[in-house]
Write an enzyme that holds these catalytic residues in place. Structure first.
Site, short mmCIF file in Angstrom:
data_model
loop_
_atom_site.label_atom_id
_atom_site.label_comp_id
_atom_site.label_asym_id
_atom_site.label_seq_id
_atom_site.Cartn_x
_atom_site.Cartn_y
_atom_site.Cartn_z
N LYS A 1 0.76 -1.22 -0.08
CA LYS A 1 0.05 -0.05 -0.16
C LYS A 1 0.92 1.16 -0.04
CE LYS A 1 -2.62 3.29 0.77
NZ LYS A 1 -3.87 3.68 -0.13
N CYS B 1 -2.70 12.03 1.03
CA CYS B 1 -1.98 10.46 1.27
C CYS B 1 -0.53 10.53 0.55
CB CYS B 1 -2.70 9.28 0.29
SG CYS B 1 -4.36 9.24 0.46
#
Ligand code: SAJ
Length: 443
Positions: free
Chosen positions: A218, A272
């Site tokens: 991820k 992010c």
């Protein structure tokens, strides 16, 4: 375990989602739409009240309809953390934020709080899924021991625990939730199996792995993107030096079948990319992380470069900073979203304001102005302006008719195009001085 799998297949499983933000609420609404009874949990009363009155507090295409349909059908309800009894849930998905501190170290306080709550309601046979983005090793070294210590239960034999990272980008969240391949990393094979079964109810493609691999994968995705953008940004500066156009360079380089360089820009924002690279490297020694840190530094330096471009252009045009008006187009962190989290517009606007420049901002989606005056439309935004800085590549800006807009500006108007949305030749034809990021030509 078979009982849990069966309750997933016949949709009798009761699911709680901890955190009803940009990721948690789409998660809750999509599982409700797949037929499960879902409780969306949050600490913010206004969020809980909004959801229960069929209003999505998160602006995301399609989410309002999804929330409304499922609340009305009785499959989705929202509760405050203090009201939730997780003993009644068969599965819980933790979807709370994992920000970084100023020191760039991970702030796991929200996750730890959520674990305490889950620990209180954890019972035999429950499936616990973490969806928050977390530093590598968090599942094995923090989540598992915390839950085992709080409950006296053992993962894999008494309950199930998996890491299932989200991969959804604001603006396309619902579609990507369903269509992007979903990594499911259990603490052990039993956990992987049940978590995988649950996510197959909503996601078209589930890929099974283990928790630590899923954690690193991820973070690797977003770090790769950040490093690629840093390379594009450095290339833009190199092209400015050589007096050539980085857009042409990238277009040509990308005709190579194994090259895919991203686009340069005024900086990397959003929830992010500015943070995940730091989560990836948080536990490793400095000699193993310099590429990642350098990429972050390059991307963080881009807002300053854009301001320098504007100051030089104003000087070249003989304009005094204390007498000028600068218009910033776009406060959203990326194109066509109503989201200004960590937008590069913030450092750009604040630096201009500190220099005593009058700054007006306009964004078709965001109300955030970062201290600038907010204009209600494009024409108001550029009225009597000396210079525009394009920070976000919204579709609306790409369609702007510069000829029509020209008369609103003061004399010798300047365009600083940090997203390369305008054609330099058209801009020049209508009397603008054009400066593009990575466009190494002077007017
Ligand atoms: N940006 C550039 N140049 C580019 C691409 C992006 O400067 O070529 C900038 C954008 O303008 C923006 C920032 O980077 O400021 C981040 O934008 P993004 O498009 O990378 O997307 P996010 O942050 O909205 O979503 C990312 C996605 N990750 C990847 O594409 C690898 C998304 O799939 C993840 O789910 C999401 O992070 C997340 O939640 O982790």
């Amino acid at each position: 375990m078979e009982r849990l799998v069966k309750s997933i297949q016949d949709r009798s499983l009761r699911l709680s989602v901890l955190g009803s933000g940009y990721v948690g609420l789409p998660t809750a609404a999509l599982f409700a739409d797949a037929g499960f009874s879902v409780e969306a949990v949050d600490v913010r009363r206004e969020v809980v009240d909004a959801v229960n009155s069929c209003v999505s507090p998160v602006r995301e295409p399609g989410l309002q309809e999804l929330v409304e349909r499922n609340v009305l059908a009785g499959r989705l309800k929202s509760s405050l953390n203090s009201q939730v009894d997780l003993r009644k849930s068969d599965a819980v998905i933790i979807s709370v934020q994992t920000p970084i501190y100023k020191s760039k170290k991970p702030n796991l306080s929200f996750l730890k709080k959520a674990l305490k709550e889950v620990g209180r309601g954890c019972h035999e046979g429950i499936l616990v899924v973490v969806s928050s983005t977390i530093p590598p090793g968090t599942m094995a070294n923090l989540v598992k021991p915390t839950l085992e210590a709080l409950t006296g239960l053992r993962v894999e034999s008494d309950f199930y625990l998996a890491y299932v990272p989200e991969r959804i980008a604001p603006g396309r969240a619902l579609q990507e939730f369903v269509e992007s391949p979903r990594l499911v990393g259990g603490i052990g094979p039993n956990s992987t199996r049940v978590a995988s079964e649950l996510f197959k109810a909503v996601c078209k493609n589930v890929i099974e792995t283990d928790a630590t691999v899923a954690e690193v994968a991820k973070l690797a995705e977003n770090t790769f993107r950040d490093v690629n953008i840093a390379f594009a940004n450095q290339l833009a500066l190199i092209c400015e030096h050589y007096g050539i156009d980085v857009k042409k360079v990238i277009k040509l380089a990308n005709t190579h079948p194994r090259v895919a360089i991203h686009n340069p820009g005024p900086g990397v924002g959003g929830p992010c990319l500015p943070k995940d690279p730091y989560l990836l490297i948080s536990g490793v020694k400095s000699s193993r992380r310099d590429l990642v840190r350098t990429a972050r530094r390059i991307n963080d330096s881009m807002p300053s470069h854009v301001v320098e471009m504007a100051l030089l252009a104003l000087k070249d045009a003989g304009k005094e900073v204390r007498n000028v008006k600068v218009t910033v187009l776009g406060t959203a962190y990326k194109a066509d979203v109503a989201d200004s989290r960590l937008s590069p517009a913030n450092p750009i606007i604040r630096r201009l304001l500190r220099l005593g420049i009058k700054v007006t901002a306009y964004d078709p989606y965001c109300q955030e102005s970062f201290g600038a005056e907010m204009a209600r439309d494009l024409h108001c935004a550029v009225r009597d302006s000396d210079c525009i800085i394009v920070v976000t590549d919204h579709a609306e800006f790409k369609k702007v008719d510069l000829k029509l807009l020209r008369s609103e500006f003061k004399e010798k108007p300047i365009i600083i195009d940090a997203r390369r949305v305008f054609d330099p030749n058209i801009a020049k034809t209508f009397g603008f001085k054009y400066y593009g990021l990575g466009y190494g030509f002077t007017n």
